[in-house]
Enzyme design. Sequence first.
Site, short mmCIF file in Angstrom:
data_model
loop_
_atom_site.label_atom_id
_atom_site.label_comp_id
_atom_site.label_asym_id
_atom_site.label_seq_id
_atom_site.Cartn_x
_atom_site.Cartn_y
_atom_site.Cartn_z
N LYS A 28 -13.16 33.73 36.99
CA LYS A 28 -14.87 34.14 37.72
C LYS A 28 -14.85 35.46 37.58
O LYS A 28 -14.08 36.71 37.81
CB LYS A 28 -13.82 33.76 39.41
CG LYS A 28 -14.99 33.93 40.32
CD LYS A 28 -13.87 33.53 41.49
CE LYS A 28 -13.94 33.58 42.43
NZ LYS A 28 -13.78 33.52 44.22
N ASP A 86 -11.95 29.24 54.60
CA ASP A 86 -14.09 28.63 54.50
C ASP A 86 -12.47 27.38 54.02
O ASP A 86 -13.03 26.87 52.59
CB ASP A 86 -13.79 29.43 53.20
CG ASP A 86 -15.27 29.05 53.10
OD1 ASP A 86 -16.33 28.23 53.64
OD2 ASP A 86 -16.21 29.13 52.10
#
Length: 949
Positions: A652, A748
């Site tokens: 990432k 989340d």
Amino acid sequence: MICRFLVCLLLLSCQILLAFALTDSGDVAALNSIKSSWKNLPPNWKGADPCGNNWDGINCTNTRVTSIMLAGQLLEGSTFSDISSLTGLVELDLSNNIGLKAILPPSIQNLKNLTTLVLIGCSFFGPIPDSIGSLPRLVYLSLNSNSFTGPIPASIGNLLQLSWLDLGMNKLNGTIPISSNTAPAGLDKLLLAKHFHLSNNQLFGEIPEKLFRPDMTLIHAIFDNNKLNGAIPSSIGTVQTLEVIRFDWNSLEGPLPPSISNLTKLQELYLSNNNFSGNIPDLTGLDLLFYVDMSNNSFNASQVPEWFSSLQSLTTLMMENTKLQGPIPVDMFRLPQLETVKLSNNNLNGSLDIGNSYSSNLTVDLQNNSVTGFQQQANYTLDITLADNPICNGNGATEAFCSVAKVDSSPLPSSRCRAVSCGRDEVLSPNCQCSHPYTGILHFFSFSFSDLQNLTYYNILHGTLMSQFRARGIPVDSLNLTNPTINMYSYLEITLQVFPSGKDVFDRTSVSTIGFVLNRQPFPVDYFGPFFFIDEQYCCLSGPKKSSNVGIIVGVAIGGSFLVLLIFLAGMYALRQKRRAKEAIDKSNPFASWDPEKESGAVPQLQGAKWFSFEDLKKCTDNFSESNCVGSGGYGKVYKGSVGSEQVVAIKRAQQGSMQGAVEFKTEIELMSRIHHKNVVGLVGFCYEQGEQMLVYEYISNGTLRDCVTGKSGFRLDWNKRLRIALDAARGLSYLHELASPPIIHRDVKSTNILLDNNLNAKVADFGLSKLLGDTGKGYVTTQVKGTLGYMDPEYYMTQQLTDKSDVYSFGVVLLELMTARAPIQNGKHIVRLVHEAMGDSKDPQSLDEVIDPTLGSASKLSGIWRFVELAMSCVREAAAERPSMGEVVREIENIMEMAVPPNKQMHHHTFVETADDESPLRSYGAAETESEGFDVSYGSFPFHVHRQ
Ligand SMILES: *[C@@H]1O[C@H](CO)[C@@H](O)[C@H](O)[C@H]1NC(C)=O
Ligand SMILES: *[C@@H]1O[C@H](CO)[C@@H](O)[C@H](O)[C@H]1NC(C)=O
Ligand SMILES: *[C@@H]1O[C@H](CO)[C@@H](O)[C@H](O)[C@H]1NC(C)=O
Ligand SMILES: *[C@@H]1O[C@H](CO)[C@@H](O)[C@H](O)[C@H]1NC(C)=O
Ligand SMILES: *[C@@H]1O[C@H](CO)[C@@H](O)[C@H](O)[C@H]1NC(C)=O
């Protein structure tokens, strides 16, 4: 005939063996039972005679097992009762075995000879049994850093020999037990106790007046980070032996008792973050007082107290936000030992005069006051901050003292070895040898200094630890103390690396002895209060790994003391160069001490997370080519690549603008590297170089749950598989909430953050938004509500109080999604309302047919569907308090699955199924099922998505 002879011979030899066996047969049976139920016990636990065969970690007296020392052995187990059968035990140390997930059974009372019980940093849970009060010889009881719940048993007051009581870092609640007419036992009876460490629990109620008595011998009263209320009882002033008092981070109120000023041995006083009122007490005469923190209380407005300038030992005065007003007395800077004066957020005014006699190492923080002038601006040398004062509002704002201090690097030089490159998992010791250190963090409950750059303190700690290790005959080459930080609970944390001597790894006995020395702590260290040690799981217990360059010594072999001197001098030099590098450590480059290129070699053993160079990652992604890009979002892109020996990873890469501050990035890595669970996507490593921030995760091949449920990924999930996915994800979250240390709120949870591997095991991904679950229970007040529309807990949205129950809400939405295959909000209607309306009052599964995913067929054919939908609806209840915990969700899904399993496959079910338990029967059932259906692994080509709002 010959046969009979042989049998005789056999019997005879058996008898001879029995006659020579040294170990009590009951103890042998108990140890064998432990051997069969725990994992990772020492490999030399073999044969029928533990005492005679010197099983690692076992010590005997005559025929009885009297000590078990197995700290830091990566043990796993879910029962403790076999230990209770070893009735001759005197010492038991199982600390730092995070895989021990058991309750302490009442039968622990059988251990009548036990003097020492150390279970720091394991995963024990449930209540502390009352029967613990029936261990009459117990001197040392430390249950720190587990998940114990319920009250502190009053029966502990029966342990009249007890000297050390540490129950800190658990989830204990209830009041502090004291004796009364009806209850004869209580902590007030512990007249020999020197240590009460009850910090970081959920204890409530008042601190009883009766708790403190003049005939006590208490030196450390540590009660911080609880929910205690009421006033501090005046009786505390009668315990003349007290050296450390920590009552900070509670809800205490009222005036402080004047009797505190009678505690002439007091060295550290932590009272910050309460609601104390009245006048600041006069501490004149407390000549041993080093450290005072009274910040953030509601005292009456007053001038800077005069007594302050009379405390000859004082290193640290913290009085932030305490309504101080008037001028700042020049006398206060004259104290010779003074290191830190923090008086920010008060009303101090006038012109600041620091005089000309002050310690050259002094830091003064006067931010946000009303100071209008500063004399001696020309030649002062101390660190001083006057930002947010009138003097800094005008033209003078460019002055150095108007900016908040900038800091360069970690104060502790670790070595001056010439550049040596060690094997991948090895670390360069201060003596320039590559080896595998045993690493962990020392957590100090208290400390008498605040100048974290002052090497004097670390040299003292270093010397004490080294001589303790040597005295125990542990083959220690050297120690590294790095990264001193004050954490969110105002504890000092220092990373300790212990390097082996002679070999490049420690054997099991050395590891457990180091653990015991540190956590049993039979020694005081000047300037440092009591501490506990939590390790990073040691890499190399199963024998030496292949390693490249063991024991390279660069340059001349330098004698130990000379080296220390050299390090010391180098440190002094470094300090002179970095005058302003104080207080807030490692702000600008927190990785300086990690960087393998920068000769210190102190790359942390981040529990498996590796440091990757930019070049490494560039190469393995073919220069970040588009063809390797498997996902993107607001933060940047995700690339697939392989590192090391074929490990496939997802990288990432943050893009400009979405990078975090270096400190935040480091914190995130440290946090994530501690997360190890098969239902949580693991961090493999990171890169922080050339202005890049990258996180390297394990690659999860089958894409997101969302894509699977909607059929987008090309295959269908039947009901049993959905249940198993729900269970996996619930276990991952339950691990984050209940077992991760510190606990974490995901913030989340959604179906695109649940990924499936090629066996369709679900893993929770992307806690980019995660927050530590700090102040348990009170909730976490966030400044900015984050999350994803449709999944967001309405209570969190309205109150901004973030708790683990917010994740439970989002998970409830995921469960509904799993059964309906609908998006959380579709055609303007929320899925919760949709399902609620369909359910009606009927309790008939058929009523769900209109909302259920059509590919599942009729709801009435789905076993457990009604309980499933009820579970989902309980997760999305409006009031967070009424929602189940993730642990409860896990158990309910397990129950539902048992219903779903055909009776002939049904298996025995543990009473305490724990989330990370690989051996869970349900788990193996699930795996077997996948295999028997011949699941096609070639589906494993779906893109890795990481969505982030
Ligand atoms: C075990 O016993 C031996 C011999 O009595 C003793 O030297 C050693 O220190 C003991 N080890 C532990 C860990 O108590
Ligand atoms: C407990 O210790 C005493 C001596 O201290 C000893 O006589 C007794 O046998 C021990 N008890 C057990 C069960 O080993
Ligand atoms: C204390 O904790 C237990 C278990 O976690 C819980 O059941 C109980 O309700 C709590 N008690 C109080 C008074 O909060
Ligand atoms: C301090 O101790 C003395 C004698 O022990 C006692 O007389 C006095 O009242 C105490 N002071 C306070 C403020 O408690
Ligand atoms: C200031 O710091 C240096 C280096 O850490 C230390 O040696 C010295 O003793 C300190 N000075 C005072 C007055 O504490």
